[in-house]
Design a protein around this motif. Structure first.
Motif, PDB file in Angstrom:
ATOM      1  N   MET A  23       0.854  -1.189   0.000  1.00 58.30           N
ATOM      2  CA  MET A  23       0.000   0.000   0.000  1.00 58.30           C
ATOM      3  C   MET A  23       0.887   1.234   0.000  1.00 58.30           C
ATOM      4  O   MET A  23       2.007   1.209   0.452  1.00 58.30           O
ATOM      5  CB  MET A  23      -0.904  -0.032   1.230  1.00 58.30           C
ATOM      6  CG  MET A  23      -1.925   1.088   1.295  1.00 58.30           C
ATOM      7  SD  MET A  23      -2.993   1.346  -0.151  1.00 58.30           S
ATOM      8  CE  MET A  23      -3.895  -0.164  -0.214  1.00 58.30           C
TER       9      MET A  23
ATOM     10  N   GLU B  96      -6.806   5.845  -1.293  1.00 56.51           N
ATOM     11  CA  GLU B  96      -6.246   4.534  -0.965  1.00 56.51           C
ATOM     12  C   GLU B  96      -7.103   3.422  -1.574  1.00 56.51           C
ATOM     13  O   GLU B  96      -6.569   2.422  -2.057  1.00 56.51           O
ATOM     14  CB  GLU B  96      -6.107   4.356   0.546  1.00 56.51           C
ATOM     15  CG  GLU B  96      -4.951   5.147   1.107  1.00 56.51           C
ATOM     16  CD  GLU B  96      -4.564   4.728   2.500  1.00 56.51           C
ATOM     17  OE1 GLU B  96      -5.416   4.185   3.236  1.00 56.51           O
ATOM     18  OE2 GLU B  96      -3.403   4.947   2.842  1.00 56.51           O
ATOM     19  N   ASN B  97      -8.415   3.602  -1.585  1.00 54.15           N
ATOM     20  CA  ASN B  97      -9.295   2.618  -2.218  1.00 54.15           C
ATOM     21  C   ASN B  97      -9.081   2.589  -3.723  1.00 54.15           C
ATOM     22  O   ASN B  97      -9.072   1.516  -4.338  1.00 54.15           O
ATOM     23  CB  ASN B  97     -10.760   2.926  -1.902  1.00 54.15           C
ATOM     24  CG  ASN B  97     -11.099   2.701  -0.453  1.00 54.15           C
ATOM     25  OD1 ASN B  97     -10.495   1.871   0.214  1.00 54.15           O
ATOM     26  ND2 ASN B  97     -12.056   3.446   0.045  1.00 54.15           N
TER      27      ASN B  97
ATOM     28  N   ILE C  97      -6.335   3.385  -5.343  1.00 52.38           N
ATOM     29  CA  ILE C  97      -5.025   2.755  -5.583  1.00 52.38           C
ATOM     30  C   ILE C  97      -5.175   1.239  -5.543  1.00 52.38           C
ATOM     31  O   ILE C  97      -4.685   0.534  -6.428  1.00 52.38           O
ATOM     32  CB  ILE C  97      -3.985   3.228  -4.537  1.00 52.38           C
ATOM     33  CG1 ILE C  97      -3.681   4.712  -4.715  1.00 52.38           C
ATOM     34  CG2 ILE C  97      -2.706   2.397  -4.626  1.00 52.38           C
ATOM     35  CD1 ILE C  97      -2.956   5.331  -3.532  1.00 52.38           C
ATOM     36  N   LYS C  98      -5.873   0.738  -4.531  1.00 53.74           N
ATOM     37  CA  LYS C  98      -6.074  -0.705  -4.413  1.00 53.74           C
ATOM     38  C   LYS C  98      -6.851  -1.246  -5.607  1.00 53.74           C
ATOM     39  O   LYS C  98      -6.499  -2.276  -6.182  1.00 53.74           O
ATOM     40  CB  LYS C  98      -6.800  -1.049  -3.111  1.00 53.74           C
ATOM     41  CG  LYS C  98      -6.995  -2.549  -2.923  1.00 53.74           C
ATOM     42  CD  LYS C  98      -7.732  -2.869  -1.659  1.00 53.74           C
ATOM     43  CE  LYS C  98      -7.920  -4.345  -1.424  1.00 53.74           C
ATOM     44  NZ  LYS C  98      -8.081  -5.206  -2.574  1.00 53.74           N
ATOM     45  N   MET C  99      -7.898  -0.543  -6.006  1.00 55.02           N
ATOM     46  CA  MET C  99      -8.702  -0.987  -7.144  1.00 55.02           C
ATOM     47  C   MET C  99      -7.872  -1.002  -8.431  1.00 55.02           C
ATOM     48  O   MET C  99      -7.921  -1.970  -9.197  1.00 55.02           O
ATOM     49  CB  MET C  99      -9.924  -0.085  -7.306  1.00 55.02           C
ATOM     50  CG  MET C  99     -10.954  -0.265  -6.211  1.00 55.02           C
ATOM     51  SD  MET C  99     -12.242   1.017  -6.170  1.00 55.02           S
ATOM     52  CE  MET C  99     -12.868   0.965  -7.825  1.00 55.02           C
TER      53      MET C  99
ATOM     54  N   ASN D  75      -4.650  -1.270  -8.727  1.00 52.35           N
ATOM     55  CA  ASN D  75      -3.672  -2.349  -8.635  1.00 52.35           C
ATOM     56  C   ASN D  75      -4.328  -3.722  -8.800  1.00 52.35           C
ATOM     57  O   ASN D  75      -3.730  -4.629  -9.397  1.00 52.35           O
ATOM     58  CB  ASN D  75      -2.898  -2.267  -7.321  1.00 52.35           C
ATOM     59  CG  ASN D  75      -1.898  -1.137  -7.319  1.00 52.35           C
ATOM     60  OD1 ASN D  75      -1.484  -0.637  -8.365  1.00 52.35           O
ATOM     61  ND2 ASN D  75      -1.493  -0.722  -6.138  1.00 52.35           N
ATOM     62  N   ASP D  76      -5.534  -3.888  -8.291  1.00 50.85           N
ATOM     63  CA  ASP D  76      -6.259  -5.159  -8.468  1.00 50.85           C
ATOM     64  C   ASP D  76      -6.579  -5.401  -9.945  1.00 50.85           C
ATOM     65  O   ASP D  76      -6.431  -6.514 -10.459  1.00 50.85           O
ATOM     66  CB  ASP D  76      -7.539  -5.177  -7.640  1.00 50.85           C
ATOM     67  CG  ASP D  76      -7.294  -5.328  -6.152  1.00 50.85           C
ATOM     68  OD1 ASP D  76      -6.160  -5.645  -5.741  1.00 50.85           O
ATOM     69  OD2 ASP D  76      -8.265  -5.106  -5.385  1.00 50.85           O
TER      70      ASP D  76
ATOM     71  N   GLY E 205       2.744   3.821  -4.791  1.00 51.14           N
ATOM     72  CA  GLY E 205       1.880   2.707  -4.423  1.00 51.14           C
ATOM     73  C   GLY E 205       1.147   2.086  -5.594  1.00 51.14           C
ATOM     74  O   GLY E 205       0.614   0.996  -5.475  1.00 51.14           O
TER      75      GLY E 205
ATOM     76  N   SER F 252       0.989   0.162  -9.129  1.00 51.24           N
ATOM     77  CA  SER F 252       1.843  -0.762  -9.877  1.00 51.24           C
ATOM     78  C   SER F 252       2.296  -0.083 -11.170  1.00 51.24           C
ATOM     79  O   SER F 252       1.681   0.890 -11.634  1.00 51.24           O
ATOM     80  CB  SER F 252       1.083  -2.048 -10.204  1.00 51.24           C
ATOM     81  OG  SER F 252       0.090  -1.781 -11.180  1.00 51.24           O
TER      82      SER F 252
END
Length: 90
Positions: free
Chosen positions: A1, A25-26, A28-30, A32-33, A77, A79
């Motif tokens: 993260m 942050e959400n 970024i996670k999405m 990257n997923d 953070g 990818s």
């Protein structure tokens, strides 16, 4: 993260992003997923296009704007695949 200090600095110094610390942050996670899903594609251009197309088709314009601003601020953070795709968003 992503490193929280970096995100806070970006958001505190950019009025367009302020108030969205947890939201990014959400995103970024999405991003990257989505990138992880396309990572197995052997053709890099198809993989980048797949991530870009998914974000373009399924993310609200406000979400796309936030992730683009975050990318332009350094994109810590995210990818490499996510960064390439976000860089190509219209």
């Amino acid at each position: 993260m992503a490193h929280a200090g970096f995100i806070e600095k970006v958001f505190l110094n950019n009025n367009k992003l302020s108030g969205s610390f947890m939201y990014i942050e959400n995103l970024i996670k999405m991003a990257n997923d989505i990138s992880a899903f396309f990572q197995s594609e052997p053709d890099r251009e198809l993989a980048v296009g797949g991530v870009r197309d998914h974000i373009s088709k399924f993310w609200d314009p406000r979400m796309r704007n936030q992730i683009k601003l975050y990318y332009q601020a350094g994109g810590e953070g995210l990818s490499d695949l996510a960064k390439e795709a976000i860089n190509r968003l219209a």
